[in-house]
Design a protein around this motif. Structure first.
Motif, mmCIF file in Angstrom:
data_model
loop_
_atom_site.group_PDB
_atom_site.id
_atom_site.type_symbol
_atom_site.label_atom_id
_atom_site.label_comp_id
_atom_site.label_asym_id
_atom_site.label_seq_id
_atom_site.Cartn_x
_atom_site.Cartn_y
_atom_site.Cartn_z
ATOM 1 N N ARG A 112 0.842 -1.204 0.000
ATOM 2 C CA ARG A 112 0.000 0.000 0.000
ATOM 3 C C ARG A 112 0.876 1.253 0.000
ATOM 4 O O ARG A 112 0.625 2.197 -0.762
ATOM 5 C CB ARG A 112 -0.923 -0.020 1.221
ATOM 6 C CG ARG A 112 -1.934 1.125 1.248
ATOM 7 C CD ARG A 112 -2.852 1.024 2.446
ATOM 8 N NE ARG A 112 -3.732 -0.136 2.357
ATOM 9 C CZ ARG A 112 -3.628 -1.227 3.091
ATOM 10 N NH1 ARG A 112 -2.632 -1.339 3.977
ATOM 11 N NH2 ARG A 112 -4.471 -2.238 2.963
ATOM 12 N N LEU A 113 1.902 1.253 0.819
ATOM 13 C CA LEU A 113 2.826 2.396 0.848
ATOM 14 C C LEU A 113 3.572 2.524 -0.474
ATOM 15 O O LEU A 113 3.848 3.632 -0.947
ATOM 16 C CB LEU A 113 3.808 2.236 2.003
ATOM 17 C CG LEU A 113 3.198 2.239 3.411
ATOM 18 C CD1 LEU A 113 4.274 1.986 4.459
ATOM 19 C CD2 LEU A 113 2.477 3.554 3.699
ATOM 20 N N GLY A 114 3.909 1.388 -1.079
ATOM 21 C CA GLY A 114 4.589 1.420 -2.370
ATOM 22 C C GLY A 114 3.738 2.069 -3.445
ATOM 23 O O GLY A 114 4.232 2.886 -4.235
ATOM 24 N N PHE A 115 2.460 1.734 -3.495
ATOM 25 C CA PHE A 115 1.573 2.352 -4.489
ATOM 26 C C PHE A 115 1.402 3.848 -4.228
ATOM 27 O O PHE A 115 1.306 4.636 -5.176
ATOM 28 C CB PHE A 115 0.224 1.641 -4.511
ATOM 29 C CG PHE A 115 0.193 0.445 -5.414
ATOM 30 C CD1 PHE A 115 0.185 0.594 -6.791
ATOM 31 C CD2 PHE A 115 0.176 -0.840 -4.889
ATOM 32 C CE1 PHE A 115 0.164 -0.502 -7.633
ATOM 33 C CE2 PHE A 115 0.155 -1.948 -5.720
ATOM 34 C CZ PHE A 115 0.144 -1.780 -7.096
ATOM 35 N N LEU A 116 1.384 4.243 -2.978
ATOM 36 C CA LEU A 116 1.297 5.675 -2.663
ATOM 37 C C LEU A 116 2.554 6.404 -3.128
ATOM 38 O O LEU A 116 2.482 7.501 -3.695
ATOM 39 C CB LEU A 116 1.085 5.863 -1.160
ATOM 40 C CG LEU A 116 -0.288 5.431 -0.632
ATOM 41 C CD1 LEU A 116 -0.300 5.461 0.889
ATOM 42 C CD2 LEU A 116 -1.396 6.324 -1.191
ATOM 43 N N ASP A 117 3.717 5.798 -2.902
ATOM 44 C CA ASP A 117 4.970 6.406 -3.373
ATOM 45 C C ASP A 117 5.034 6.453 -4.899
ATOM 46 O O ASP A 117 5.548 7.412 -5.483
ATOM 47 C CB ASP A 117 6.178 5.640 -2.823
ATOM 48 C CG ASP A 117 6.574 6.086 -1.423
ATOM 49 O OD1 ASP A 117 5.869 6.956 -0.855
ATOM 50 O OD2 ASP A 117 7.582 5.582 -0.903
ATOM 51 N N ALA A 148 2.478 6.780 -6.926
ATOM 52 C CA ALA A 148 1.597 7.874 -7.341
ATOM 53 C C ALA A 148 2.226 9.233 -7.069
ATOM 54 O O ALA A 148 1.965 10.202 -7.794
ATOM 55 C CB ALA A 148 0.256 7.758 -6.619
ATOM 56 N N ALA A 149 3.059 9.294 -6.041
ATOM 57 C CA ALA A 149 3.711 10.558 -5.674
ATOM 58 C C ALA A 149 4.971 10.828 -6.489
ATOM 59 O O ALA A 149 5.657 11.827 -6.256
ATOM 60 C CB ALA A 149 4.040 10.551 -4.186
ATOM 61 N N GLY A 150 5.309 9.941 -7.418
ATOM 62 C CA GLY A 150 6.463 10.151 -8.276
ATOM 63 C C GLY A 150 7.796 9.853 -7.629
ATOM 64 O O GLY A 150 8.831 10.377 -8.058
ATOM 65 N N LYS A 151 7.804 8.981 -6.624
ATOM 66 C CA LYS A 151 9.036 8.704 -5.892
ATOM 67 C C LYS A 151 9.836 7.528 -6.473
ATOM 68 O O LYS A 151 10.886 7.186 -5.945
ATOM 69 C CB LYS A 151 8.716 8.436 -4.423
ATOM 70 C CG LYS A 151 8.130 9.659 -3.720
ATOM 71 C CD LYS A 151 7.833 9.391 -2.256
ATOM 72 C CE LYS A 151 7.243 10.627 -1.592
ATOM 73 N NZ LYS A 151 6.928 10.387 -0.152
ATOM 74 N N PHE A 152 9.321 6.933 -7.548
ATOM 75 C CA PHE A 152 10.033 5.833 -8.193
ATOM 76 C C PHE A 152 10.485 6.236 -9.588
ATOM 77 O O PHE A 152 9.747 6.893 -10.328
ATOM 78 C CB PHE A 152 9.139 4.589 -8.328
ATOM 79 C CG PHE A 152 9.040 3.776 -7.071
ATOM 80 C CD1 PHE A 152 9.976 2.793 -6.784
ATOM 81 C CD2 PHE A 152 8.004 3.996 -6.175
ATOM 82 C CE1 PHE A 152 9.885 2.044 -5.626
ATOM 83 C CE2 PHE A 152 7.899 3.252 -5.016
ATOM 84 C CZ PHE A 152 8.843 2.275 -4.735
ATOM 85 N N PRO A 212 13.649 8.192 -2.532
ATOM 86 C CA PRO A 212 13.860 8.601 -1.132
ATOM 87 C C PRO A 212 14.892 7.773 -0.379
ATOM 88 O O PRO A 212 15.582 8.283 0.506
ATOM 89 C CB PRO A 212 12.465 8.444 -0.512
ATOM 90 C CG PRO A 212 11.525 8.578 -1.651
ATOM 91 C CD PRO A 212 12.224 7.933 -2.804
ATOM 92 N N THR A 213 15.006 6.483 -0.715
ATOM 93 C CA THR A 213 15.944 5.616 0.003
ATOM 94 C C THR A 213 17.212 5.338 -0.797
ATOM 95 O O THR A 213 18.095 4.634 -0.307
ATOM 96 C CB THR A 213 15.280 4.272 0.343
ATOM 97 O OG1 THR A 213 14.821 3.647 -0.865
ATOM 98 C CG2 THR A 213 14.102 4.473 1.292
ATOM 99 N N ALA A 214 17.287 5.862 -2.018
ATOM 100 C CA ALA A 214 18.438 5.611 -2.900
ATOM 101 C C ALA A 214 18.743 4.118 -2.985
ATOM 102 O O ALA A 214 19.886 3.676 -2.893
ATOM 103 C CB ALA A 214 19.662 6.380 -2.423
#
Length: 306
Positions: A25-30, A32-36, A58-60
């Protein structure tokens, strides 16, 4: 520097389905937020080999999965998932088959928890192959099952799946059948996990209120769902670019004019933004994206490298 190799049994022991769903769930939120940073996967040999990279900014940290697929052999999926982090010298290498089935189940768990009726408990599973057990486990984790009906062209395979899952579902009625249309007629939840190239059932076979997960079709030549169902349902997908390139049922429905791109909502967006339902039927279509593999690899890295 060390490289830790994690096998299927170790993965199962280390990560529960509930833990995988919460992390997904957190992965899908990230996502959507463009963090991947996540290119569409490379497909070789008409789907026989897949290469999927993902970088979590965010975690490099990054993950690369390489798969070999052959549904005429057992297991059908083999390969490796490699996880690394820019600040560490250590690497983790995990069995891709176990990661793939677990992460696909977890994505279905997230979508089912969001879209299915709160009291839904009757699941029909079409397809009793390698992905099937984690489909059931994921749905059961968010909607405890009162009944499981397994549909497969092989009665022996359906019975083997039921026997495998029986100890995990002591309070669930377990049924097997060859008749997909009859099996979905009073289902509240449906999971499709097949290699079908044409729809598994007509829209008319479904009740008016149902949630459907479709995970099997991952190439444009494959289809599990009819256009009419997609046209009459709230349709949530994993990631638009991947779906438009690889999902046979979505591509077919778009080309037929049954739906438009505007009717497709990515799961990460649906988790945060209110959406207007299109009737009482909901559909989650996933072809699988590298973010999902990163989520499982990151969970394993925290357990085995840190």
């Amino acid at each position: 520097m060390k490289t830790i190799t994690v096998g299927p049994d170790e993965i199962r022991e280390a990560v529960s389905m509930r833990e995988a769903i919460d992390a997904m769930r957190l992965g899908f939120l990230d996502l959507a937020a463009g963090k991947f940073e996540m290119p569409t996967r490379t497909v070789l040999g008409d789907g026989q080999f897949l290469v999927m990279p993902a970088h979590h900014q965010p975690t490099a940290s990054a993950m690369v999965k390489t798969l070999s697929l052959n549904f005429e052999r057992k297991p059908a999926i083999t390969g490796t998932v490699v996880w690394s982090e820019s600040s560490r010298l250590d690497h983790l290498v995990a069995d891709a088959a176990a990661v793939t089935t677990l992460r696909t189940g977890a994505a279905v768990g997230v979508a089912t928890d969001l879209l299915a009726a709160p009291d839904a408990g009757r699941l029909t599973l079409i397809g009793a192959g390698g992905q099937a057990p984690d489909q059931v486990r994921a749905v059961h984790a968010v909607r405890p099952l009162s009944r499981l009906t397994v549909v497969d062209t092989s009665p022996q395979r359906a019975e083997a799946l039921v026997n495998l899952l029986a100890p995990e579902l002591p309070d669930t009625e377990l049924v097997t059948t060859l008749d997909a249309e009859a099996a979905v007629s009073d289902a509240e939840l449906v999971c499709c996990a097949t290699t079908a190239t044409s729809p598994l059932f007509p829209k008319s076979a479904l009740p008016t209120r149902v949630h459907v997960n479709a995970i099997g079709a991952f190439r444009p030549t494959m289809r599990e769902l009819p256009d009419e169902l997609l046209a009459d349902s709230t349709v949530v997908i994993d990631e638009l670019d991947a779906i438009l390139e690889e999902s046979g049922e979505i591509i077919h429905a778009l080309e037929a004019g049954a739906i438009t791109e505007d009717a497709l909502t990515e799961l990460g967006t649906a988790l945060t933004a209110p959406h207007s339902p299109r009737g009482d039927r909901t559909v989650f279509k996933t072809v699988g994206v590298a973010m999902q593999d990163w989520v499982l690899a990151e969970l394993l890295a925290r357990k085995f490298l840190y």
